[in-house]
Design an enzyme around this catalytic site. Sequence first.
Site, short mmCIF file in Angstrom:
data_model
loop_
_atom_site.label_atom_id
_atom_site.label_comp_id
_atom_site.label_asym_id
_atom_site.label_seq_id
_atom_site.Cartn_x
_atom_site.Cartn_y
_atom_site.Cartn_z
N GLN A 1 8.06 -4.61 -3.15
CA GLN A 1 7.23 -4.53 -4.35
C GLN A 1 7.71 -3.41 -5.27
O GLN A 1 7.92 -2.27 -4.83
CB GLN A 1 5.75 -4.29 -4.04
N LYS B 1 1.80 -9.49 -8.63
CA LYS B 1 0.43 -9.25 -8.15
C LYS B 1 -0.37 -8.72 -9.33
O LYS B 1 -0.01 -7.69 -9.91
CB LYS B 1 0.46 -8.24 -7.01
N CYS C 1 -1.74 -1.98 -10.58
CA CYS C 1 -2.06 -0.58 -10.30
C CYS C 1 -2.75 0.08 -11.49
O CYS C 1 -2.19 0.12 -12.59
CB CYS C 1 -0.78 0.19 -9.94
N HIS D 1 -5.70 -9.96 -7.12
CA HIS D 1 -6.77 -9.07 -6.66
C HIS D 1 -7.97 -9.35 -7.57
O HIS D 1 -7.87 -9.18 -8.79
CB HIS D 1 -6.29 -7.61 -6.76
N MET E 1 0.85 -1.20 0.00
CA MET E 1 0.00 0.00 0.00
C MET E 1 0.88 1.24 0.00
O MET E 1 1.66 1.46 0.94
CB MET E 1 -0.91 0.02 1.23
#
Length: 335
Positions: free
Chosen positions: A83, A151, A112, A179, A15
């Site tokens: 990350q 991710k 993202c 996700h 995050m």
Amino acid sequence: MGSEKYAGKMVLAPMVRVGALPMRLLALDYGADLVYCEEIIDRKILITTRTENAVLGTIDYIMSDGTVVFRTCPREKDSVIFQMGTSDPKRALAAARKVEKDVAGIDINMGCPKEFSIKGGMGCALLSQPDKIKQILTTLVEGLSIPVTCKIRVLPELEDTITLAKMIETTGVAALAVHGRTRDERPRHKNRNDVIKAIVESLSIPIIANGGSKEIFEFGDIERFRMATGASSVMIARRAEWNCSIFRKEGKLPLYDVIKAYLTYAFQYDNNDINTKYCVLQMMHEDMDRLEGQKTLTIKTNEEISEVWGMKAEYQQFLQDRKRQSDTLQDLNSD
Ligand code: FNR
């Protein structure tokens, strides 16, 4: 390959701004097994200097203007996942090699949806470039001694998502975080747990299920989310941002206890003032009408935050400890 590192784990999600050292250490205290740092762009880490900060007991990656881009410490060495945002295999490898000795794994952000990521060919932009994904991941897997993961978000079509996930598996990554929302879906949209489940059934590496914060209210919900997705591991972002003690098997702690525990680490590790304020405000998001929330809005420094939260003595103690440590080091150096 290091897949066992990612199996059956509870993970603090990457995050931006939230995933700095104080929050990562707090998540480990409460029971998280792996903690991701905020996404750091390859170019940015490449222009930093690695410094062992003997006063704080940290390893810092610092820009020439003094900005700390990444701060870590020995305690999290086996649990912190770095990350990275990247669009280029060679640059990604150079950046990953720079931090390789200080972290437990490298993760590439392919989820993202922000404009700056997409424009730079990073984040979600990679999802439509499987060849680029393959180049980046194989270059990293071959060139590094630590595990590599990525991710992703799901694609609009199930079949395409499975094809992509299978291709990613062939690169030798240790695990895959998913996700369960598409690039255009926002947090209010339902997480596609069934798509994560289909990926789990099609791959053999550990899948880390993500996107469940809206269905995770207490510790037991983490396992329920894991079961709903069939995944090996669960990665939590917003629920941990709001109250990091969600990882405690004994149950969540009152928010103010969590904020104070967070602040203790922020003061101990000389966290950036603006970052500390931001994280406290995120934690207070539902309680902003309370006095501490209102006061936190108006202040600027860690010292002022310590006053608002009745922690001035602790703050001063850390300052004194740092001063003493710094003096001792200076004496040693001048001998
Ligand atoms: C994020 N997310 C995110 N993802 C990522 O891969 N790298 C990042 O740096 C960030 N930064 C970030 C900041 C903040 C404040 C939030 C709330 C989210 C996305 C995040 O990791 C996760 O994928 C989503 O929030 C969905 O998971 P939850 O929130 O449902 O657990």
